[in-house]
Design an enzyme around this catalytic site. Structure first.
Site, short mmCIF file in Angstrom:
data_model
loop_
_atom_site.label_atom_id
_atom_site.label_comp_id
_atom_site.label_asym_id
_atom_site.label_seq_id
_atom_site.Cartn_x
_atom_site.Cartn_y
_atom_site.Cartn_z
N ASP A 206 -27.21 4.04 -10.73
CA ASP A 206 -28.31 3.28 -11.32
C ASP A 206 -27.86 2.80 -12.69
OD1 ASP A 206 -31.16 2.39 -11.49
OD2 ASP A 206 -31.18 3.81 -13.17
N GLU B 233 -26.71 -1.00 -7.34
CA GLU B 233 -27.78 -1.99 -7.23
C GLU B 233 -27.22 -3.38 -7.53
OE1 GLU B 233 -30.77 -1.34 -10.30
OE2 GLU B 233 -29.33 -0.15 -11.43
N ASP C 63 -33.99 7.78 -13.68
CA ASP C 63 -32.67 7.20 -13.40
C ASP C 63 -31.94 7.93 -12.27
OD1 ASP C 63 -33.15 5.38 -15.42
OD2 ASP C 63 -32.12 6.55 -16.94
#
Length: 219
Positions: free
Chosen positions: A19, A103, A185
């Site tokens: 992340d 991501e 997170d």
């Protein structure tokens, strides 16, 4: 043209989800948090002083040339420090992981948020993803980026419950469904890993075992 051979790092069974953020440039599903040295912020006051001095110099003068050189050198130093940090971070993660799930970010669009633009630029997310991509390719690792609209932060990893909203200032939350305590997170990184593994499995079966690096979508 210069050709160089790279010896691949020893294979490992470790798989991680990443992340990306501002407090920590990268938080991994295994609990690792990179921190953020904030190089631009560190030298911002000095840069502001040099730019103010430059603005006062007469155009075309030798003193203005010297002042411009000082500003350029400081910008180069900031960029070099950031690049060094990102190289060390990306090399660590690639060397320790056989598969990396991340991501997909539209960094240019995010920069439109003027209150966060400097902080986002100082993280160097785009460069970090670029380094992960080619280092995974060099060393036989797998890399995949999940859909950018997947609610990784708002989804409870233990039970799958998705919150309606989760403001940025909330860093830890309790799931109303299963009462799990989620660190924002790390929870997002775990979700990214889980979804990335699914994408990898589907991509491999449909592509006849094609490398995950080839399937990655890096925005």
């Amino acid at each position: 043209m210069v050709e160089e051979e790279f010896s691949q790092w020893t294979p490992t069974t470790e798989e991680i989800g990443i992340d990306l953020g501002i407090k920590d440039v990268a938080v991994c599903s295994n609990g690792f948090a990179s921190g953020n040295p904030k190089h631009y912020q560190k030298y911002q006051a000095r840069l502001k002083t040099l730019q103010r001095r430059l603005a006062k110099k007469k155009k075309g003068s030798n003193n203005r040339y010297k002042a411009r050189l000082k500003v350029a050198k400081l910008h180069a130093k900031i960029a070099d420090c950031r690049l060094d940090f990102l190289h060390k971070l990306s090399s660590k993660l690639v060397s320790e992981s056989q598969a990396i799930y991340t991501e997909t970010l539209a960094v240019k669009n995010m920069m439109a948020n003027h209150s966060l633009a400097k902080a986002i630029a100082d993280c160097g997310w785009g460069e970090f993803l670029r380094q992960l991509e080619y280092k995974c390719f060099w060393h036989g690792r797998e890399l995949v980026a999940i859909d950018r609209w997947f609610p990784s932060s708002k989804r409870c990893n233990p039970c799958g419950h998705i919150l309606d909203k989760l403001p940025l200032e909330i860093r830890e939350w309790t799931c109303p469904s299963c009462n799990s305590q989620n660190l924002r997170d790390k929870n997002a990184a775990m979700n990214i890993k889980a979804v990335g593994q699914t994408v990898f499995a589907c991509g491999s079966s449909s592509s006849g075992g094609q490398s995950l690096t080839d399937l990655a979508i890096l925005g």
